[in-house]
Design an enzyme around this catalytic site. Structure first.
Site, short mmCIF file in Angstrom:
data_model
loop_
_atom_site.label_atom_id
_atom_site.label_comp_id
_atom_site.label_asym_id
_atom_site.label_seq_id
_atom_site.Cartn_x
_atom_site.Cartn_y
_atom_site.Cartn_z
N HIS A 41 43.01 0.58 -80.14
CA HIS A 41 42.82 1.94 -79.63
C HIS A 41 42.90 1.97 -78.10
O HIS A 41 43.48 2.88 -77.51
CB HIS A 41 41.47 2.47 -80.11
CG HIS A 41 41.31 3.93 -79.96
ND1 HIS A 41 40.09 4.56 -79.98
CD2 HIS A 41 42.21 4.93 -79.77
CE1 HIS A 41 40.24 5.85 -79.82
NE2 HIS A 41 41.52 6.12 -79.69
N GLU A 44 46.51 1.83 -76.98
CA GLU A 44 47.15 3.14 -77.11
C GLU A 44 46.87 4.00 -75.88
O GLU A 44 47.77 4.62 -75.30
CB GLU A 44 46.64 3.84 -78.37
CG GLU A 44 47.05 5.30 -78.49
CD GLU A 44 45.96 6.19 -79.03
OE1 GLU A 44 45.72 7.26 -78.43
OE2 GLU A 44 45.34 5.82 -80.05
N HIS A 45 45.61 4.05 -75.45
CA HIS A 45 45.23 4.88 -74.30
C HIS A 45 45.84 4.36 -73.01
O HIS A 45 46.17 5.14 -72.11
CB HIS A 45 43.71 4.92 -74.18
CG HIS A 45 43.05 5.86 -75.13
ND1 HIS A 45 42.36 6.98 -74.74
CD2 HIS A 45 43.00 5.87 -76.49
CE1 HIS A 45 41.90 7.62 -75.79
NE2 HIS A 45 42.27 6.96 -76.87
N GLU A 112 34.52 5.57 -75.00
CA GLU A 112 33.12 5.87 -75.32
C GLU A 112 32.92 7.38 -75.47
O GLU A 112 32.18 7.84 -76.34
CB GLU A 112 32.19 5.31 -74.25
CG GLU A 112 30.71 5.50 -74.53
CD GLU A 112 30.20 4.65 -75.69
OE1 GLU A 112 29.06 4.87 -76.12
OE2 GLU A 112 30.95 3.77 -76.17
#
Length: 591
Positions: A41, A44-45, A112
């Site tokens: 994840h 991806e960011h 977060e």
């Protein structure tokens, strides 16, 4: 389908709204098991970056794959969008393998915030990954920031796993120049990954999981064969509440029920699904659904449309075989049973992040190996659309349903939401009146705050009146155009069950493009995950809402933004007891 020498698959889809859509199979967060959960994840960011004034773009990471898309707007062209997306992976003709520690740190903060957002609005419980050795949430947490160098090495390692056989590309049009460009970039990848990841642990079958859920659901393990995939496509196009899940090389058909009696009858083997043949399967799936099929089953050797004759001509035998396999798995307990449970006290195990859950063994007690009844399924309609005003009591339930079903879309305006779906009126009423759905809808109150404050700012009703009728929110004034007058104070602090920033802003040059650009800037700083905005009836005036754990930093950003000529912002601190007293003063807003 065009296949490059290194097995990259390219499809031309002229009906697609995106200019380019790229997916990478075997690249999702199931690969994080036994590593640091959230690496996929985070990657991806880190990869996606674009100018929001000339492109629309997004990316997502699922259990087994990652996908990216880009669309040109304003002055940009399709070619610009294609080159922009490719630049996320390649720099100077080489695959990216360098990420700065500062960028990693900012994006971990963003992850977060995304965790907070998803847990406020959804119940993020990934049962399959948890039973396979992962957590109930696998999108990455703030503690990754304690191991930045290790995280950076893992990101580089993950990039080196990309291979041509994992890549699927959808484009609207494919000229010689674009094909050459793909050959020079994704076509240069090895046919097989340079680094082979360790195999994913086999997930545990024969389990009962008690967790928040809008439906009574069972995951039935079936063989990942071509006929079973065609059977799933048939059922998905024909019925609601049927889908599939994959992890590793395992395939599960998911069937959901709103009636507990029918659900338990199916689990005991007393009943089978009442599957009838429809007139014709058209394979009129969304580009997202098509991409997911190619990525979840990378061994598919043909364009899906090549199977349209087979799925229609052989549907009877395909469905009979699939029905028999489903029933065999029920009897053999090759299933994962999901019972809706909303008790915070009921728990017998936790994941490494201390999320509580109940996991039990699915025994053979009460099994009946000869079904004597069938259960009807909810049939899909071609299309349906309703408009729900903010004063309607069904507003929050419809929002909850749209969040739990990917094939329901909603669009907000100043007076209400427009919902597109394919349910019959009776079926949608049955869902919304079911006990499990009502409990699920009420179990996450955070989503309601967005509409409570939207009603407050757009209607002129007092906060006391709105809170008294919070299950339906108060209807906006639609007869006259509201004129909003801003008070002296720009900030009002409240206490709710969630942490967020919201309010109204006005500016002579303020428009949706500038707000989207603002959202991406806040995301890059790691301060938010997403920001919703609604254009109000007053000129150049918008309502903003964003969940965030960094409320003061977001307020400071908005408060000093020169695009705003006037603003009224609410900062919510999370607490056990709600306190809206600051909004009871008449200086806040007048209509």
């Amino acid at each position: 389908m065009i296949v490059l020498p290194n097995k990259v698959r390219i499809f031309i889809n002229d009906r697609m709204k995106k200019d380019i859509y790229l997916g990478i199979s075997n690249f999702g967060f199931e690969n994080d098991i036994d590593e640091i959960l959230g690496i996929a994840h985070l990657l991806e960011h880190l990869l996606i970056s674009f100018d929001s004034t000339i492109f629309l773009a997004n990316a997502s990471t699922s259990r087994s794959y990652m996908s990216f898309w880009c669309k040109s707007i304003n002055s940009a062209t399709e070619s610009d969008a294609i080159r922009t997306l490719v630049s996320w992976f390649f720099s100077n003709g080489k695959l990216k393998d360098n990420f700065s520690l500062s960028s990693i740190r900012f994006h971990i903060k963003e992850l977060e915030n995304e965790y907070y957002f998803r847990n406020e609005v959804f119940h993020c419980m990934d049962i399959l990954t948890f039973l396979s050795g992962g957590d109930l949430y696998n999108g990455g947490r703030i503690d990754m920031i304690d191991n930045l160098n290790i995280v950076r090495d893992m990101l580089v390692n993950r990039m080196q796993r990309i291979s041509g056989s994992n890549i699927v590309i959808f484009v609207k049009r494919l000229g010689p120049g674009t094909l050459d460009f793909f050959n020079q970039t994704f076509g240069s990848l090895p046919a097989c990954p340079e680094i082979i990841p360790s195999s994913i642990p086999v997930s545990t079958n024969g389990k009962i999981v008690m967790t928040p859920s809008p439906f009574y659901t069972v995951m039935v393990k079936i063989n990942p064969t071509l006929d079973n995939i065609l059977g799933i496509l048939y059922l998905y196009e024909t019925y609601h509440l049927i889908d599939y899940e994959t992890i590793g090389n395992q395939l599960y058909l998911t069937v959901s029920f709103i009636d507990e009696t029918e659900y338990e009858s199916f689990l005991r083997g007393e009943a089978i699904l009442q599957i009838s043949q429809c007139q014709r399967i058209n394979m009129n799936y969304s580009d997202d659904y098509m991409m997911n099929i190619y990525l979840n089953f990378p061994w598919l050797s043909h364009d899906l449309y090549d199977y349209i004759t087979r799925i229609n001509d052989d549907s009877k035998s395909i469905l009979i075989s699939l029905t028999n396999e489903i029933y065999t798995s029920i009897i053999n307990r090759d299933i994962i049973v999901i019972y809706p449970n909303f008790s915070k006290a009921m728990c017998n195990t936790r994941d490494t992040q201390q999320h509580p859950i109940v996991v039990l063994d699915a025994t053979n007690d009460g099994l009946i190996k000869k079904p004597y009844r069938s259960i009807p399924l909810m049939k899909r309609l071609t299309s349906n659309e309703i408009f729900i005003r903010y004063g309607d009591a069904s507003l929050m339930d419809m929002i909850t349903l749209s969040l739990s079903k990917q094939d329901i879309s909603l669009k907000r305006n100043a007076e209400g939401i427009r919902v597109k779906h394919s349910f019959s009126a009776d079926d949608i009423q049955a869902i919304m009146e079911s006990d499990s759905f009502l409990k699920y809808s009420r179990s996450k109150p955070a989503a309601m705050y967005q509409y409570i404050f939207l009603s407050f700012f757009a209607s002129g009703n007092s906060i006391d009146d709105i809170l008294t009728n919070r299950d339906s929110t108060l209807e906006f004034s639609k007869k006259t155009k509201s004129k909003i007058l801003f008070g002296r104070n720009a900030r009002y602090d409240v206490t709710t069950k969630s942490s967020f920033v919201c309010g109204i802003v006005r500016g002579k040059l303020l428009d949706k493009t500038s707000l989207v650009e603002m959202m991406w800037d806040l995301k890059k700083k790691g301060l938010i995950y997403s920001m919703e905005f609604t254009n109000l009836l007053s000129k150049n005036t918008f309502y903003l809402f964003t969940f965030t754990i960094y409320t003061d930093e977001v307020y400071d950003y908005l408060n000093t933004n020169k695009l705003f000529s006037a603003k009224c912002l609410v900062i919510s601190t999370k607490g056990d007891v709600e306190n809206f007293s600051s909004l009871k003063k008449d200086v806040v807003i007048r209509v």
